[in-house]
Design a protein around this motif. Structure first.
Motif, mmCIF file in Angstrom:
data_model
loop_
_atom_site.group_PDB
_atom_site.id
_atom_site.type_symbol
_atom_site.label_atom_id
_atom_site.label_comp_id
_atom_site.label_asym_id
_atom_site.label_seq_id
_atom_site.Cartn_x
_atom_site.Cartn_y
_atom_site.Cartn_z
ATOM 1 N N ASN A 193 -24.814 30.162 -15.241
ATOM 2 C CA ASN A 193 -24.568 31.538 -15.682
ATOM 3 C C ASN A 193 -23.325 32.147 -15.043
ATOM 4 O OD1 ASN A 193 -25.360 32.175 -13.060
ATOM 5 N ND2 ASN A 193 -26.941 33.636 -13.663
ATOM 6 N N GLY A 194 -22.611 31.342 -14.235
ATOM 7 C CA GLY A 194 -21.347 31.790 -13.664
ATOM 8 C C GLY A 194 -21.462 32.596 -12.392
ATOM 9 N N LEU A 195 -22.672 32.735 -11.850
ATOM 10 C CA LEU A 195 -22.847 33.595 -10.679
ATOM 11 C C LEU A 195 -22.922 32.847 -9.363
ATOM 12 C CD1 LEU A 195 -23.132 36.579 -9.962
ATOM 13 C CD2 LEU A 195 -25.599 36.386 -10.340
ATOM 14 N N VAL A 196 -23.225 31.546 -9.394
ATOM 15 C CA VAL A 196 -23.464 30.846 -8.134
ATOM 16 C C VAL A 196 -22.205 30.756 -7.280
ATOM 17 C CG1 VAL A 196 -23.052 28.474 -8.972
ATOM 18 C CG2 VAL A 196 -24.672 28.885 -7.091
ATOM 19 N N GLU A 197 -21.027 30.606 -7.883
ATOM 20 C CA GLU A 197 -19.799 30.511 -7.079
ATOM 21 C C GLU A 197 -19.520 31.792 -6.306
ATOM 22 O OE1 GLU A 197 -20.019 29.545 -10.238
ATOM 23 O OE2 GLU A 197 -19.500 27.401 -10.237
ATOM 24 N N PRO A 198 -19.524 32.972 -6.966
ATOM 25 C CA PRO A 198 -19.309 34.182 -6.161
ATOM 26 C C PRO A 198 -20.412 34.435 -5.139
ATOM 27 C CG PRO A 198 -19.793 34.733 -8.466
ATOM 28 C CD PRO A 198 -19.510 33.272 -8.409
ATOM 29 N N LEU A 199 -21.647 34.043 -5.452
ATOM 30 C CA LEU A 199 -22.722 34.190 -4.463
ATOM 31 C C LEU A 199 -22.442 33.348 -3.228
ATOM 32 C CD1 LEU A 199 -25.880 34.070 -6.768
ATOM 33 C CD2 LEU A 199 -25.145 36.028 -5.395
ATOM 34 N N ALA A 200 -22.060 32.088 -3.440
ATOM 35 C CA ALA A 200 -21.759 31.200 -2.308
ATOM 36 C C ALA A 200 -20.565 31.719 -1.517
ATOM 37 C CB ALA A 200 -21.508 29.783 -2.807
ATOM 38 N N ASP A 201 -19.538 32.189 -2.217
ATOM 39 C CA ASP A 201 -18.358 32.719 -1.522
ATOM 40 C C ASP A 201 -18.707 33.973 -0.728
ATOM 41 O OD1 ASP A 201 -16.795 30.683 -2.492
ATOM 42 O OD2 ASP A 201 -15.908 31.851 -4.125
ATOM 43 N N ALA A 202 -19.591 34.812 -1.284
ATOM 44 C CA ALA A 202 -20.016 36.020 -0.569
ATOM 45 C C ALA A 202 -20.806 35.655 0.681
ATOM 46 C CB ALA A 202 -20.845 36.908 -1.492
ATOM 47 N N ILE A 203 -21.667 34.654 0.571
ATOM 48 C CA ILE A 203 -22.448 34.219 1.736
ATOM 49 C C ILE A 203 -21.519 33.639 2.805
ATOM 50 C CG2 ILE A 203 -24.174 32.558 2.548
ATOM 51 C CD1 ILE A 203 -25.490 32.918 -0.299
ATOM 52 N N ASP A 204 -20.547 32.826 2.389
ATOM 53 C CA ASP A 204 -19.572 32.297 3.351
ATOM 54 C C ASP A 204 -18.825 33.433 4.041
ATOM 55 O OD1 ASP A 204 -20.172 29.624 2.974
ATOM 56 O OD2 ASP A 204 -18.619 29.307 1.475
#
Length: 328
Positions: free
Chosen positions: A280-291
């Motif tokens: 759904n295109g959300l996992v990359e920004p979620l991972a970057d936000a967590i990093d």
């Protein structure tokens, strides 16, 4: 990684976690709603259980926020789903019995900060977390969701904590759990549809193959019923998330954690992750936000305020190896 080395690392991590979380506690109703938990070394963590949380916050990061799918950016909110089960210190109700607090909503709020979105929390039953993600009713689950190979078929994962399970027994039981043989013939409660249930079923099968008695697995509607069954002797053990087990043991004084285990099995460290519908295109920004929150130090502050520093991860690897499928 060789299985023996991995097992050593997992065992060491779990022993450290167990010693860091369990042993003593006190609570003072006059202090506005706090619970103080102390470990064996005397180090204490005072947990704020009032509705006035003063959550740790951080600033929006434009470059990461720009990665969020356009539809969500236009909406301006991050629709976050978590489980309705009261499970301190993960997700539970404050002293007003309505405000949802815990490490899960705190981390979810930090991620929303980085993405420049307003966090909207939806508290539902465990199975409805996944129903809501499937239908796109919710954007992401922050609810102690373990990465598993089976779940990876339908969902994407951005890990933010280690996943460790705890076997909880009545205090003074004399029980010790290190592997399947220790639960053979025992009556053990577990949550339906959880990865700990999957692990317990696997252990029961291993026991039967080895000529030992299977596990007598029990299910209860809520933690209160489970703990009543534990105190009355109707069950021997309760298998759940180790942070929950350790917190309950410390604050109740009636139970103890008698064994810990990685949520992904003996040779792999389990991971808890932000969970979204696949592709759904959300996992990359979620991972970057967590990093980002790992780097800016706010992540460490949140874990520390809930007494979970030993569950920290150093990065959010998208869709890492998870709990293997049954029989693999």
């Amino acid at each position: 990684m060789p299985a023996t080395l991995a097992r050593r690392r997992v065992t060491a991590a779990l022993l450290g976690l167990a010693s860091a979380l369990v042993l003593a506690s006190c609570a003072d109703p006059a202090d506005g709603g706090t619970t103080e938990v102390a470990d064996a070394s005397g180090r204490t963590t005072k947990i704020n259980t009032s509705p006035d949380q003063h959550r740790v916050t951080t600033a929006k990061v434009d470059s990461i926020a720009a990665e969020v799918p356009e539809e969500i950016r236009r909406r301006g909110t991050l629709e976050i789903v978590d489980s309705s089960g009261s499970a301190a210190p993960l997700t539970f109700h404050a002293t007003d019995n309505k405000t949802v607090i815990g490490v899960e909503p705190d981390i979810a709020s930090l991620v929303a900060d980085v993405l420049g979105l307003e966090p909207h929390f939806h508290t539902v039953s465990w199975e409805n977390i996944f129903v809501g993600l499937d239908s796109a009713k919710y954007d992401v689950g922050f609810s102690n969701i373990t990465v598993t190979e089976e779940r990876k078929e339908k969902y994407d994962f951005a890990p933010y904590r280690e996943d460790n399970l705890g076997f909880e027994a009545k205090k003074g039981s004399g029980l010790k759990v290190t592997g399947p043989q220790d639960v053979a013939g025992r009556t053990v409660a577990v949550g339906s549809g959880t990865n700990q249930e999957k692990l317990l079923i696997e252990w029961s099968r291993e026991n039967e193959k080895a000529g030992r008695k299977p596990v007598d697995i029990k299910y209860y509607q809520n933690d209160s019923d489970t703990y009543l069954a534990l105190q009355s002797g109707r069950i021997d053990l309760y298998l759940g998330p180790n942070p929950t087990a350790a917190h309950h043991a410390a604050t109740s004084g009636k139970t103890e954690v008698v064994g810990t285990y990685s949520g992904a099995g003996a040779t792999l460290q389990g991971l808890i992750a932000a969970t979204t519908k696949k592709d759904n295109g959300l996992v990359e920004p979620l991972a970057d936000a967590i990093d980002h929150i790992i780097r800016d130090g706010t992540y460490a502050k949140v874990l520390r305020r809930w007494g979970l520093s030993d569950e920290a991860v150093t990065e959010s690897r998208i869709n890492p190896p998870g709990l293997p499928r049954s029989g693999t």
